[in-house]
Design a protein around this motif. Structure first.
Motif, PDB file in Angstrom:
ATOM      1  N   ARG A  40      12.769 -11.015   8.873  1.00 36.35           N
ATOM      2  CA  ARG A  40      12.331  -9.879   8.065  1.00 36.35           C
ATOM      3  C   ARG A  40      12.667  -8.574   8.774  1.00 36.35           C
ATOM      4  O   ARG A  40      13.047  -8.547   9.957  1.00 36.35           O
ATOM      5  CB  ARG A  40      10.825  -9.963   7.817  1.00 36.35           C
ATOM      6  N   HIS A  41      12.491  -7.477   8.091  1.00 37.40           N
ATOM      7  CA  HIS A  41      12.680  -6.161   8.711  1.00 37.40           C
ATOM      8  C   HIS A  41      11.633  -5.949   9.792  1.00 37.40           C
ATOM      9  O   HIS A  41      10.454  -6.249   9.601  1.00 37.40           O
ATOM     10  CB  HIS A  41      12.560  -5.061   7.663  1.00 37.40           C
ATOM     11  N   GLN A  42      12.054  -5.421  10.907  1.00 38.49           N
ATOM     12  CA  GLN A  42      11.139  -5.125  12.000  1.00 38.49           C
ATOM     13  C   GLN A  42      10.619  -3.692  11.911  1.00 38.49           C
ATOM     14  O   GLN A  42       9.605  -3.357  12.519  1.00 38.49           O
ATOM     15  CB  GLN A  42      11.841  -5.332  13.351  1.00 38.49           C
ATOM     16  N   GLU A  43      11.306  -2.832  11.156  1.00 40.44           N
ATOM     17  CA  GLU A  43      10.881  -1.446  11.004  1.00 40.44           C
ATOM     18  C   GLU A  43       9.751  -1.354   9.974  1.00 40.44           C
ATOM     19  O   GLU A  43       9.643  -2.190   9.075  1.00 40.44           O
ATOM     20  CB  GLU A  43      12.045  -0.562  10.552  1.00 40.44           C
ATOM     21  N   LEU A  44       8.965  -0.305  10.072  1.00 43.94           N
ATOM     22  CA  LEU A  44       7.934  -0.071   9.056  1.00 43.94           C
ATOM     23  C   LEU A  44       8.556   0.481   7.776  1.00 43.94           C
ATOM     24  O   LEU A  44       8.115   0.172   6.678  1.00 43.94           O
ATOM     25  CB  LEU A  44       6.882   0.898   9.594  1.00 43.94           C
ATOM     26  N   PHE A  45       9.584   1.309   7.938  1.00 49.00           N
ATOM     27  CA  PHE A  45      10.332   1.818   6.782  1.00 49.00           C
ATOM     28  C   PHE A  45      11.811   1.646   7.068  1.00 49.00           C
ATOM     29  O   PHE A  45      12.323   2.118   8.078  1.00 49.00           O
ATOM     30  CB  PHE A  45      10.009   3.300   6.523  1.00 49.00           C
ATOM     31  N   TRP A  46      12.494   0.938   6.189  1.00 49.63           N
ATOM     32  CA  TRP A  46      13.909   0.646   6.433  1.00 49.63           C
ATOM     33  C   TRP A  46      14.803   1.175   5.307  1.00 49.63           C
ATOM     34  O   TRP A  46      15.965   0.798   5.190  1.00 49.63           O
ATOM     35  CB  TRP A  46      14.120  -0.858   6.593  1.00 49.63           C
ATOM     36  N   GLY A  47      14.242   2.062   4.489  1.00 50.43           N
ATOM     37  CA  GLY A  47      15.029   2.592   3.382  1.00 50.43           C
ATOM     38  C   GLY A  47      15.937   3.735   3.795  1.00 50.43           C
ATOM     39  O   GLY A  47      16.038   4.105   4.969  1.00 50.43           O
ATOM     40  N   ASP A  48      16.595   4.302   2.796  1.00 49.10           N
ATOM     41  CA  ASP A  48      17.500   5.428   2.988  1.00 49.10           C
ATOM     42  C   ASP A  48      16.704   6.715   2.807  1.00 49.10           C
ATOM     43  O   ASP A  48      16.090   6.945   1.763  1.00 49.10           O
ATOM     44  CB  ASP A  48      18.629   5.351   1.959  1.00 49.10           C
ATOM     45  N   TRP A  49      16.723   7.570   3.812  1.00 49.66           N
ATOM     46  CA  TRP A  49      15.952   8.810   3.732  1.00 49.66           C
ATOM     47  C   TRP A  49      16.472   9.739   2.636  1.00 49.66           C
ATOM     48  O   TRP A  49      15.766  10.641   2.185  1.00 49.66           O
ATOM     49  CB  TRP A  49      15.939   9.528   5.077  1.00 49.66           C
ATOM     50  N   ASP A  50      17.681   9.531   2.166  1.00 56.01           N
ATOM     51  CA  ASP A  50      18.178  10.333   1.046  1.00 56.01           C
ATOM     52  C   ASP A  50      17.421  10.014  -0.237  1.00 56.01           C
ATOM     53  O   ASP A  50      17.448  10.801  -1.192  1.00 56.01           O
ATOM     54  CB  ASP A  50      19.677  10.084   0.831  1.00 56.01           C
ATOM     55  N   ASP A  51      16.759   8.847  -0.270  1.00 54.47           N
ATOM     56  CA  ASP A  51      15.981   8.466  -1.447  1.00 54.47           C
ATOM     57  C   ASP A  51      14.545   8.995  -1.391  1.00 54.47           C
ATOM     58  O   ASP A  51      13.790   8.858  -2.358  1.00 54.47           O
ATOM     59  CB  ASP A  51      15.930   6.943  -1.595  1.00 54.47           C
ATOM     60  N   VAL A  52      14.149   9.564  -0.235  1.00 60.95           N
ATOM     61  CA  VAL A  52      12.786  10.079  -0.080  1.00 60.95           C
ATOM     62  C   VAL A  52      12.753  11.520  -0.579  1.00 60.95           C
ATOM     63  O   VAL A  52      13.474  12.385  -0.077  1.00 60.95           O
ATOM     64  CB  VAL A  52      12.332  10.006   1.392  1.00 60.95           C
ATOM     65  N   THR A  53      11.918  11.766  -1.592  1.00 58.55           N
ATOM     66  CA  THR A  53      11.846  13.106  -2.193  1.00 58.55           C
ATOM     67  C   THR A  53      10.684  13.929  -1.655  1.00 58.55           C
ATOM     68  O   THR A  53      10.710  15.162  -1.723  1.00 58.55           O
ATOM     69  CB  THR A  53      11.708  12.996  -3.712  1.00 58.55           C
ATOM     70  N   ALA A  54       9.661  13.242  -1.116  1.00 54.62           N
ATOM     71  CA  ALA A  54       8.506  13.956  -0.581  1.00 54.62           C
ATOM     72  C   ALA A  54       7.730  13.033   0.352  1.00 54.62           C
ATOM     73  O   ALA A  54       7.839  11.803   0.250  1.00 54.62           O
ATOM     74  CB  ALA A  54       7.595  14.445  -1.710  1.00 54.62           C
ATOM     75  N   VAL A  55       6.973  13.631   1.257  1.00 52.79           N
ATOM     76  CA  VAL A  55       6.138  12.871   2.181  1.00 52.79           C
ATOM     77  C   VAL A  55       4.773  13.546   2.263  1.00 52.79           C
ATOM     78  O   VAL A  55       4.687  14.752   2.558  1.00 52.79           O
ATOM     79  CB  VAL A  55       6.758  12.789   3.594  1.00 52.79           C
ATOM     80  N   ASP A  56       3.712  12.777   1.965  1.00 50.32           N
ATOM     81  CA  ASP A  56       2.357  13.273   2.170  1.00 50.32           C
ATOM     82  C   ASP A  56       1.870  12.771   3.526  1.00 50.32           C
ATOM     83  O   ASP A  56       1.872  11.564   3.784  1.00 50.32           O
ATOM     84  CB  ASP A  56       1.424  12.756   1.068  1.00 50.32           C
ATOM     85  N   VAL A  57       1.468  13.678   4.386  1.00 49.60           N
ATOM     86  CA  VAL A  57       1.064  13.348   5.745  1.00 49.60           C
ATOM     87  C   VAL A  57      -0.426  13.622   5.911  1.00 49.60           C
ATOM     88  O   VAL A  57      -0.894  14.737   5.615  1.00 49.60           O
ATOM     89  CB  VAL A  57       1.848  14.193   6.775  1.00 49.60           C
TER      90      VAL A  57
END
Length: 472
Positions: A338-355
């Motif tokens: 499986r993926h070892q990262e917590l997020f393995w997607g493409d950051w170009d697909d990320v439109t916003a981040v709530d922190v």
């Protein structure tokens, strides 16, 4: 009297001079018998050969042909016809660089006690080829074909005939898996992996392998595993004609792991096939501690001490599997692939981040694409380079389903341009001074390094405090 003595001395000198002249003339005559050749000195049709044997030092091997090539000492040995043919092909056009004619002293070429003797039978004709010393001056082998001459061979037959029996076995083949449709694991791991493009089961387009529960696997890890399977070392066999007792003793009647790969390949890319590989240790050796992940350098010495075996399909050949290969191939579980990262997607697909940090939530938004993409916080440009790098580096130290119980360090909700996965929420809580627990979409996933977690926290703090404005 003195005159007679002088005459006698002169006659003696003359005799010595004549003897020396005769010796020199004989030497010159012998030298003339060493000539460049470049011609073929043996031309034996490989298809006509029905028997081949050779002795190198104290080791002797012999084969005969009865439709297929058979090992004289044990016809059950799976002799590789191509490897036998390679040795016969050498004598289909065997050329000499130099020829020494009318040889009187074979010892000076090492041919009185040859380093190797090769015998071939073709029709009614028998051939005996002796290999002598290696000429240091010409860097070629002295060869006697039995015609009274000695040759300096263009190609050294010793390169092909100084081999052990195991090098002539017709090994099984684990193919290169060009395209895989299904992988089934049984034994220590019991699940099935399928290949699906554009499945909509993952927010990453690169994810094409899924377990039977629809969970995405890391494509790079799956393909690395398949490569390790194809590249398993089959250079040494434990037995080439396994009996029922040997199969049991080696654990092959109940292998620790069986891997079946359904694939397509070939020149047309459409040839379908299936390959099954079984991996085992002897039953008495299975009490040893479980092997760790293959990238754990601390297990290298332990891997060297592992005695393991591999079988392809129902082959009678059982191979000795190096400990490192055994460790790699046994790392076949869902958590391994499986993926070892917590997020393995493409950051170009990320439109916003709530922190959410220290109880306060901050909304980061992105506009534009590629190099023109700009992140902002409350209308002020924010640099996301350190955040994305820190989150990408946050990987599993150990997978776990234990619930979170500690203090929350950070929570992130990533908004994606993906109708199947509009958001991914990651929450990190402190476990102890070394680890944090990571939850993804409300489910506990793994432990991650607290030091790496704090690197991410500090990167987020820099944005919140307005100290990071580089473009990302």
């Amino acid at each position: 009297m003195k005159r007679y003595k002088r005459v006698a001395v002169l006659l003696a000198v003359l005799a010595l001079a004549c003897a020396a002249t005769f010796a020199v003339s004989r030497y010159e005559q012998h030298k003339e018998q060493i000539a460049e050749s470049g011609e073929t000195v043996l031309a034996i049709d490989p298809d006509a050969v029905t028997a081949l044997s050779w002795t190198v030092g104290d080791e002797s091997l012999a084969f005969h042909k009865d439709e297929s090539w058979l090992y004289d000492a044990d016809e059950a040995f799976p002799a590789d016809a191509d490897k036998i043919g390679e040795r016969l092909e050498l004598f289909s056009d065997f050329a000499a660089a130099f020829v020494i004619e009318d040889v009187e002293d074979y010892a000076q070429y090492g041919l009185d006690d040859p380093a190797a003797t090769i015998t071939l039978t073709a029709g009614e004709q028998n051939y005996t080829i002796k290999l002598g010393d290696f000429s240091q001056m010409d860097e070629q082998r002295y060869v006697d074909t039995g015609d009274g001459n000695v040759y300096l061979a263009v190609t050294d037959p010793m390169d092909l005939f100084d081999v052990e029996l195991g090098e002539l076995i017709q090994n099984d083949v684990i193919p290169d898996f060009d395209a895989v449709s299904r992988i089934a694991f049984a034994g220590a791991e019991n699940y099935t992996v399928t290949y699906e493009e554009d499945s909509g089961r993952s927010y990453a387009a690169e994810d094409v392998y899924f377990d039977e529960n629809g969970r995405p696997l890391d494509t790079a890890r799956v393909e690395a595993y398949l490569s390790a399977l194809s590249g398993a070392d089959l250079s040494a066999y434990a037995t080439y004609n396994a009996s029922a007792g040997e199969l049991e003793a080696m654990g092959m009647n109940d292998p620790e792991l069986t891997v079946t790969v359904d694939y397509t390949g070939g020149d047309d890319g459409e040839t379908a096939g299936s390959c099954t590989v079984s991996i085992a240790r002897a039953p008495g050796d299975r009490a040893t501690p479980d092997t760790a992940a293959p990238d754990d350098e601390s297990t290298d010495d332990e891997a060297e001490d592992i005695t393991a075996y591999l079988r392809v399909g129902e082959s009678q050949i059982i191979y000795e599997l190096p400990g490192g290969d055994f460790t790699d191939l046994m790392a076949a579980g869902y958590d391994d692939l499986r993926h070892q990262e917590l997020f393995w997607g493409d950051w170009d697909d990320v439109t916003a981040v709530d922190v959410t940090l220290e109880g306060e939530t901050h909304a980061l938004t992105a506009k534009g694409t590629g190099e023109d993409r700009v992140w902002s916080l409350n209308g002020t440009q924010a640099g996301m380079t350190d955040v994305t790098a820190a989150l990408n580096a946050l990987t599993a130290e150990r997978f776990t389903g234990d619930p979170a119980a500690g203090q929350e360090e950070l929570a992130l909700t990533l908004h994606l341009d993906n109708e199947n996965f509009p958001t991914v929420t990651i929450r990190l809580t402190r476990l102890d001074g070394e680890y944090c627990l990571a939850e993804v979409d409300g489910a506990s996933v793994c432990l991650v390094s607290r030091a790496d977690t704090m690197t991410l926290v500090e990167a987020v703090q820099a944005i919140v405090l307005g100290q990071s404005t580089d473009e990302a």
